[in-house]
Scaffold this motif. Structure first.
Motif: not given
Length: 663
Positions: A561-584
């Motif tokens: 959410d913080l990456y999205q708010a900052a407009g850091d699309h690449h950082g957002e992608g990294i967070a999505w990947n890590n979020l996927g790991g935590a969800l798994r």
């Protein structure tokens, strides 16, 4: 030989004779032009192509007193049997007799005019008929004439090793040093720049040093400031054509013949960082506009003292320019021997370093740019910035190492900081470590704890990625302590965050959680919400490793959410990947697959192929947990492809192995 010999073959019976009768073998001194011409003549005569034989004359074009055409015609008339009382008394009559003899000569003849430096040496000697063939050799490219050119380059590494091996075996078939020391032989040929003349000299030295190993000569050359000094001091005798086996006079004669502006540029190029230099950097080095720099570079290329290296078929300004290693060593030695040239060289190095700092800073700004911030100069997008950095990388890394000289230390340390993100992006960890160490040592010598802390922090990240985790922990600890001592609370959390990542890699998960939490709190206190996202993201990874999956999900969600708010699309992608790991890990596999899919889209958008490979790796694991083997296999194969594009062969091989296990 494969390029030259076919051109000497006569036209088939009844076919029109080739209109072009002049062929030129060109290349730098010592490249083997004469040897190629003579060997081609032998083979052509053996095939019966030249029943009239070969006429050979050495015009000594690069000696202090070159042979003139008037002198050469006497030697050619002598070879044709015209001598003594039959020799005409005037020069004009001598030329008339020479041309008449060739015109009347029915047996096809090959004329070799060797070692020419100027058209005036060979133009009067050309036969007045296309029945015969002419082959000239020169260090200069005769671009003003209708001549079919064959430019010689240095030998391939395998051919260089074969040349030295053959030379040793010809002298003593029991000499087994090449087979006993293959690595030393390879290093020796590299130090000789794969130049045939240098290789012949090295082989001759080894023949005299029969009871010494190849490695001893390698060590001697490496310890010398100028390899040509070692080779020339150890050389004796002549080659098959009666010429002395010495390098430096060959280079000196080529250098002395240059006009002053070309000689100046050659000297400055010898001081340039890296093995190849872009035209823009050359212009900065020489304090010239682009047009003038390109003109001089093209003139030097015509003398084979500089080699153009075409990059991707771009315009002339995109061509890179390379000096042969021995020419570079010669140029450095010329500069070192003259105080005025030393001062000229230091000013040139300062200019090119300033050029690199300006554009590396702009390129780094583009890589870090986020919407709403000022646009960096020059580079319109990430692809342009990465393209420039890729092209100049060798020079940029070499320029940072000038930091050991006080005159250039400040600029080189700044340049190192500008390169940190790029080198990490390209996973060039060896270069990252080299750059980081140079900057750290220079900042420490200068007593600049702030810049030293930055250098320690960047070095630690490179060490961690290279798998040297304990060294990384020490580096980030040093950075943290320096930031704290300097009261730099803005950058202190950078060190805490990176320290946490290194601690997690070392298996010290609880300490990692503490470090990332400290970084998060400091970023929050400073109101730096973009970097706070970095801390949340890393904290989530540490929590997942500690088995606290739901907390990890919350942390990565905050980061996203913080990456999205900052407009850091690449950082957002990294967070999505890590979020996927935590969800798994939390057993929420369907949500994990969705998160990985979002991450993969962003990785592909940024052409971040290493993270794309890792995301696909994680997605394959999720499909395995969900008992979808065909989907898992497809993801493993795609992961292998992405890792291959990222130049990560080990990871690619592991992914392919996992794909095979799904069959």
């Amino acid at each position: 030989m494969g390029r030259l010999l076919p051109r000497l073959e006569p036209a088939p019976d009844g076919a029109a004779a080739l209109p072009l009768l002049i062929f030129a073998v060109t290349g730098m001194g010592g490249i083997g032009k004469t040897a190629l011409a003579v060997e081609a003549a032998h083979q052509a005569c053996a095939k019966g192509w030249f029943p009239g034989g070969t006429l050979f004359v050495d015009l000594r074009g690069y000696d202090d007193a070159p042979v003139t055409a008037d002198q050469a015609v006497l030697a050619l008339l002598d070879a044709l049997g015209v001598r003594g009382p039959d020799l005409p008394q005037t020069t004009a009559r001598q030329y008339d007799t020479y041309r008449t003899l060739l015109a009347e000569r029915q047996d096809r003849t090959l004329l070799i005019l060797d070692n020419t430096s100027d058209p005036s040496q060979f133009l009067p000697l050309l036969p007045g008929t296309d029945h015969h063939r002419v082959l000239i050799t020169s260090r200069d490219r005769p671009d003003t004439l209708s001549v079919r050119l064959i430019d010689l380059e240095t030998l391939a590494p395998d051919d260089s090793a074969a040349l030295v091996t053959r030379a040793l075996h010809d002298a003593d078939e029991r000499d087994d040093r090449p087979s006993r020391e293959p690595d030393a032989l390879r290093e020796l040929t590299s130090l000789c720049g794969h130049l045939p003349l240098a290789l012949q000299i090295a082989a001759a030295m080894l023949r005299r040093r029969r009871h010494r190993d190849i490695a001893s000569l390698v060590t001697e050359i490496k310890e010398a400031a100028d390899p040509t000094a070692v080779l020339d001091n150890g050389s004796r005798g002549t080659d098959l054509y009666g010429r002395s086996l010495v390098l430096r006079p060959v280079l000196e004669t080529s250098y002395r013949r240059l006009p002053p502006d070309q000689a100046r540029l050659l000297r400055l190029l010898a001081l340039a960082p890296g093995t190849e230099t872009g035209a823009e950097a050359v212009a900065a080095l020489a304090d010239l506009d682009m047009g003038a720099a390109l003109g001089l570079l093209e003139d030097l290329a015509a003398t084979h003292l500089v080699t153009p290296v075409q990059g991707g078929g771009g315009p002339a300004s995109g061509v890179r320019w390379r000096l042969h290693d021995l020419v570079r060593a010669f140029g450095v030695r010329v500069v070192a021997g003259d105080a005025e040239l030393v001062e000229e060289g230091e000013a040139a190095r300062g200019r090119v370093l300033e050029f690199y700092c300006r554009w590396a800073d702009a390129a780094d700004g583009r890589l870090r740019w986020l919407p709403g911030r000022p646009e960096p100069e020059r580079f319109a997008d990430r692809a342009q910035a990465l393209g420039w950095l890729d092209g100049e990388r060798a020079g940029l890394v070499a320029a940072v190492q000038w930091a050991e000289e006080e005159r250039y230390a400040d600029a080189a340390v700044w340049l190192a900081a500008c390169l940190a993100r790029y080198l990490h992006w390209r996973r060039s960890f060896d270069d990252s470590i080299t750059v980081g160490r140079a900057a750290r040592e220079a900042a420490h010598r200068a007593g600049d704890p702030h810049r030293e802390a930055i250098a320690w922090n960047n070095l630690g990240s490179a060490l961690r990625e290279a798998g040297r985790v304990e060294e990384a922990i020490d580096a980030h600890t040093r950075a943290r302590d320096l930031y704290q001592a300097a009261g730099d609370h803005h950058r202190e959390p950078h060190a805490w965050n990176n320290l946490g990542s290194a601690l997690r890699e070392a298996g010290r998960v609880e300490e990692a959680i503490d470090a990332h939490t400290r970084a998060r709190d400091l970023y929050q206190a400073a109101g730096d919400h973009h970097r706070e996202a970095h801390a949340w993201n890393n904290l989530g990874s540490a929590l997942a490793e500690a088995g606290r999956a739901e907390e990890a999900v919350d942390a990565h969600t905050r980061a996203r959410d913080l990456y999205q708010a900052a407009g850091d699309h690449h950082g957002e992608g990294i967070a999505w990947n890590n979020l996927g790991g935590a969800l798994r890990e939390a057993g929420r596999v369907g949500e994990a697959v969705e998160a990985y899919g979002r991450a993969l889209e962003i990785c592909r958008e940024f052409e971040d192929w290493y993270r794309a490979g890792r995301t696909l790796h994680n997605l394959a694991l999720a499909h395995e947990v969900a008992h979808h083997p065909s989907d898992a296999r497809a993801c493993w194969l795609q992961s292998a492809d992405a890792y291959t594009r990222a130049n990560a062969p080990t990871e690619a091989t592991q992914a392919r192995t996992r794909a095979e296990e799904q069959q």
